[in-house]
Design a protein around this motif. Structure first.
Motif, PDB file in Angstrom:
ATOM      1  N   LYS A 228      40.447 -42.610  76.798  1.00  0.00           N
ATOM      2  CA  LYS A 228      40.218 -44.037  76.225  1.00  0.00           C
ATOM      3  C   LYS A 228      40.854 -43.934  74.738  1.00  0.00           C
ATOM      4  O   LYS A 228      41.304 -42.826  74.130  1.00  0.00           O
ATOM      5  CB  LYS A 228      38.731 -44.142  75.786  1.00  0.00           C
ATOM      6  N   ALA A 229      41.415 -45.075  74.442  1.00  0.00           N
ATOM      7  CA  ALA A 229      42.115 -44.938  73.060  1.00  0.00           C
ATOM      8  C   ALA A 229      42.235 -46.486  72.368  1.00  0.00           C
ATOM      9  O   ALA A 229      42.085 -47.412  73.243  1.00  0.00           O
ATOM     10  CB  ALA A 229      43.682 -44.614  73.432  1.00  0.00           C
TER      11      ALA A 229
ATOM     12  N   GLY B 258      48.382 -56.073  67.356  1.00  0.00           N
ATOM     13  CA  GLY B 258      48.659 -57.192  66.278  1.00  0.00           C
ATOM     14  C   GLY B 258      47.585 -57.504  65.503  1.00  0.00           C
ATOM     15  O   GLY B 258      46.321 -57.109  65.920  1.00  0.00           O
ATOM     16  N   PRO B 259      47.783 -58.325  64.586  1.00  0.00           N
ATOM     17  CA  PRO B 259      46.762 -58.720  63.636  1.00  0.00           C
ATOM     18  C   PRO B 259      45.370 -59.145  64.273  1.00  0.00           C
ATOM     19  O   PRO B 259      45.558 -60.109  65.187  1.00  0.00           O
ATOM     20  CB  PRO B 259      47.363 -59.720  62.771  1.00  0.00           C
ATOM     21  N   GLY B 260      44.251 -58.683  64.060  1.00  0.00           N
ATOM     22  CA  GLY B 260      43.087 -59.222  64.768  1.00  0.00           C
ATOM     23  C   GLY B 260      42.667 -58.699  66.254  1.00  0.00           C
ATOM     24  O   GLY B 260      41.722 -59.203  66.735  1.00  0.00           O
ATOM     25  N   LYS B 261      43.598 -57.918  66.676  1.00  0.00           N
ATOM     26  CA  LYS B 261      43.532 -57.288  67.954  1.00  0.00           C
ATOM     27  C   LYS B 261      43.600 -55.870  68.323  1.00  0.00           C
ATOM     28  O   LYS B 261      44.582 -55.459  68.308  1.00  0.00           O
ATOM     29  CB  LYS B 261      44.152 -58.191  68.905  1.00  0.00           C
ATOM     30  N   ILE B 262      42.365 -55.290  68.254  1.00  0.00           N
ATOM     31  CA  ILE B 262      42.470 -53.722  68.691  1.00  0.00           C
ATOM     32  C   ILE B 262      41.519 -53.750  69.786  1.00  0.00           C
ATOM     33  O   ILE B 262      40.614 -54.132  69.613  1.00  0.00           O
ATOM     34  CB  ILE B 262      41.940 -53.112  67.553  1.00  0.00           C
ATOM     35  N   VAL B 263      42.122 -53.193  70.958  1.00  0.00           N
ATOM     36  CA  VAL B 263      41.273 -52.938  72.064  1.00  0.00           C
ATOM     37  C   VAL B 263      41.134 -51.393  72.632  1.00  0.00           C
ATOM     38  O   VAL B 263      42.302 -50.838  72.441  1.00  0.00           O
ATOM     39  CB  VAL B 263      42.035 -53.844  73.221  1.00  0.00           C
ATOM     40  N   VAL B 264      39.932 -51.320  72.706  1.00  0.00           N
ATOM     41  CA  VAL B 264      39.642 -49.740  73.353  1.00  0.00           C
ATOM     42  C   VAL B 264      39.956 -49.915  74.991  1.00  0.00           C
ATOM     43  O   VAL B 264      39.038 -50.545  75.593  1.00  0.00           O
ATOM     44  CB  VAL B 264      38.263 -49.388  73.132  1.00  0.00           C
ATOM     45  N   GLU B 265      40.956 -49.135  75.448  1.00  0.00           N
ATOM     46  CA  GLU B 265      41.320 -49.479  76.774  1.00  0.00           C
ATOM     47  C   GLU B 265      41.689 -48.037  77.385  1.00  0.00           C
ATOM     48  O   GLU B 265      41.887 -46.960  76.596  1.00  0.00           O
ATOM     49  CB  GLU B 265      42.311 -50.284  76.898  1.00  0.00           C
ATOM     50  N   ASP B 266      41.691 -47.751  78.733  1.00  0.00           N
ATOM     51  CA  ASP B 266      42.444 -46.546  79.210  1.00  0.00           C
ATOM     52  C   ASP B 266      43.769 -46.410  79.248  1.00  0.00           C
ATOM     53  O   ASP B 266      44.490 -47.393  79.751  1.00  0.00           O
ATOM     54  CB  ASP B 266      41.773 -46.451  80.809  1.00  0.00           C
ATOM     55  N   ILE B 267      44.208 -45.270  78.957  1.00  0.00           N
ATOM     56  CA  ILE B 267      45.786 -45.189  78.973  1.00  0.00           C
ATOM     57  C   ILE B 267      45.905 -43.760  79.564  1.00  0.00           C
ATOM     58  O   ILE B 267      45.009 -43.011  79.395  1.00  0.00           O
ATOM     59  CB  ILE B 267      46.528 -45.200  77.635  1.00  0.00           C
ATOM     60  N   PRO B 268      47.232 -43.370  79.896  1.00  0.00           N
ATOM     61  CA  PRO B 268      47.540 -41.968  80.379  1.00  0.00           C
ATOM     62  C   PRO B 268      47.083 -40.862  79.346  1.00  0.00           C
ATOM     63  O   PRO B 268      47.426 -40.914  78.084  1.00  0.00           O
ATOM     64  CB  PRO B 268      48.771 -41.953  80.866  1.00  0.00           C
ATOM     65  N   GLU B 269      46.394 -39.853  79.775  1.00  0.00           N
ATOM     66  CA  GLU B 269      46.516 -38.750  78.710  1.00  0.00           C
ATOM     67  C   GLU B 269      47.657 -37.928  78.642  1.00  0.00           C
ATOM     68  O   GLU B 269      48.522 -37.711  79.674  1.00  0.00           O
ATOM     69  CB  GLU B 269      45.393 -37.580  79.590  1.00  0.00           C
ATOM     70  N   PRO B 270      48.028 -37.602  77.312  1.00  0.00           N
ATOM     71  CA  PRO B 270      48.991 -36.944  77.048  1.00  0.00           C
ATOM     72  C   PRO B 270      49.386 -35.620  77.667  1.00  0.00           C
ATOM     73  O   PRO B 270      48.194 -34.961  77.889  1.00  0.00           O
ATOM     74  CB  PRO B 270      49.287 -37.060  75.475  1.00  0.00           C
ATOM     75  N   THR B 271      50.565 -34.953  77.743  1.00  0.00           N
ATOM     76  CA  THR B 271      50.935 -33.710  77.942  1.00  0.00           C
ATOM     77  C   THR B 271      51.461 -33.060  76.669  1.00  0.00           C
ATOM     78  O   THR B 271      52.316 -33.710  76.082  1.00  0.00           O
ATOM     79  CB  THR B 271      51.597 -33.481  79.279  1.00  0.00           C
TER      80      THR B 271
ATOM     81  N   ALA C  61      35.195 -38.866  71.268  1.00  0.00           N
ATOM     82  CA  ALA C  61      34.794 -38.146  72.648  1.00  0.00           C
ATOM     83  C   ALA C  61      34.188 -39.085  73.567  1.00  0.00           C
ATOM     84  O   ALA C  61      33.588 -40.241  72.991  1.00  0.00           O
ATOM     85  CB  ALA C  61      33.629 -37.182  72.017  1.00  0.00           C
ATOM     86  N   SER C  62      34.267 -39.038  75.033  1.00  0.00           N
ATOM     87  CA  SER C  62      33.633 -39.707  75.862  1.00  0.00           C
ATOM     88  C   SER C  62      32.102 -39.991  75.609  1.00  0.00           C
ATOM     89  O   SER C  62      31.461 -38.348  75.617  1.00  0.00           O
ATOM     90  CB  SER C  62      34.135 -39.226  77.125  1.00  0.00           C
TER      91      SER C  62
END
Length: 360
Positions: free
Chosen positions: A2-3, A8-21, A359-360
């Motif tokens: 989750k990240a 952009g202005p007014g738009k922040i979304v918590v969503e799934d993205i690839p985990e970094p290495t 944290a999840s």
């Protein structure tokens, strides 16, 4: 993972993205806490100049929107790239990140001089790309990772980044023991500037001007000499009475509004200095006649450069007091917009530092 992703202005979304290495010289960190910064609020309200756009990538990271946000964070090491110094860093270590990045080109006079914060392309993890602290994990170059002293909590660790801003401002002000100072605005940076002055000079005289009751209380706990409510008292009259009409040597403007500039110039003694630490949404009008008559110096500081080791040593030595009391709210990542950013915008003065747990 989750990240929190900034579109952009007014738009922040918590969503799934690839985990970094962790790449060759990188350290992978499990983020413990991330503080919401005033810059995050600016980004939410309007386009921030240092943010990429959907079509124009950041010159260094190469990323366009959306990007993961958050730059005030602490965490624990979970993996090391093959070129990382294993004598210094180990899995399980608690760390903080110095998020400022620059071009680092040999042709850049500021980067080669060690003042990368003045690089024309300077930016920050969590603003210009390279991940962010509002995510479960991040991979960061080892040069930007600092070990957190064993006697410092991960919660306080998430405040090291804004504390570095304050520490750098005090150092750049040429503060010396015995200076009389005024901090205008007791938000996070103002309170941390007060804390930095007291860490350097515990008996120093520090006046604080702040309209919000909670923040005035916290300024008192941070050992302010006098805390003034500018909505009820004449700040200059109170300071004049306490300094036999002389005024203060240094003003730190941590509010970034016209009234803070005006009162700062008024309260300075001749040949005093005003240090702008706050970001300004609307450029101020400066009374240049006052500047001329008093031979005042007006300057500013931009993030920091090379001061994290010294600052962390001071924190480890117990020179700061009650930093944890500046944390007024803790929330989960899923609530970062409603309970974090929107609360800070709508209830200005009722909060100081809001920490987010990814944290999840």
């Amino acid at each position: 993972m989750k990240a929190a992703r900034y579109y952009g202005p007014g738009k922040i979304v918590v969503e799934d993205i690839p985990e970094p290495t962790a790449e060759r010289s990188q350290i992978k960190i499990k983020v413990a806490w991330n503080g919401i910064c005033g810059t995050d609020l600016h980004c939410f309200l309007m386009r921030f100049p240092k943010s990429p756009t959907p079509s124009n990538p950041n010159e260094i990271s190469g990323e366009t929107l959306p990007v993961t946000i958050g730059h005030e964070f602490s965490g624990t090491i979970v993996a090391l790239g093959e070129d990382v110094d294993v004598e210094r860093y180990r899995v399980g270590d608690a760390v903080v990140v110095e998020p400022v990045f620059s071009c680092l080109k040999s042709s850049c006079e500021y980067c080669t001089a060690g003042t990368h914060n003045l690089c024309p392309l300077v930016n920050c993890i969590g603003i210009g790309g390279f991940g962010g602290g509002l995510a479960e994990y991040i991979a960061v170059n080892q040069s930007q990772v600092h070990l957190l002293p064993a006697n410092v909590s991960l919660e306080v660790g998430a405040m090291i980044e804004p504390l570095a801003v304050a520490w750098y401002a005090v150092k750049r002000s040429k503060y010396v023991s015995g200076c009389r100072t005024l901090v205008v605005g007791a938000g996070p940076i103002g309170l941390l500037t007060l804390a930095a002055i007291k860490a350097i000079d515990p008996s120093g005289t520090v006046f604080v001007s702040e309209p919000a009751a909670l923040r005035r209380t916290l300024a008192t706990k941070q050992r302010a000499t006098m805390v003034i409510n500018p909505l009820e008292d004449d700040v200059w009259a109170r300071i004049s009475e306490s300094t036999s009409g002389k005024g203060v040597d240094i003003v730190f403007d941590a509010a970034g509004v016209q009234a803070s500039m005006d009162v700062g110039l008024k309260c300075l003694r001749p040949r005093g200095s005003l240090i702008v630490v706050a970001s300004w949404e609307t450029p101020p009008k400066v009374d240049m006649n006052t500047v001329l008559i008093k031979e005042l110096v007006i300057t500013a500081t931009n993030t920091y450069s090379g001061i994290h080791p010294e600052l962390l040593d001071a924190v480890a030595a117990g020179k700061f007091h009650h930093l944890d009391e500046l944390i007024t709210k803790k929330i989960l990542l899923k609530d970062v917009v409603e309970e974090g950013i929107k609360t800070l915008l709508s209830e200005k003065g009722s909060q100081v530092k809001v920490l987010v747990s990814p944290a999840s």
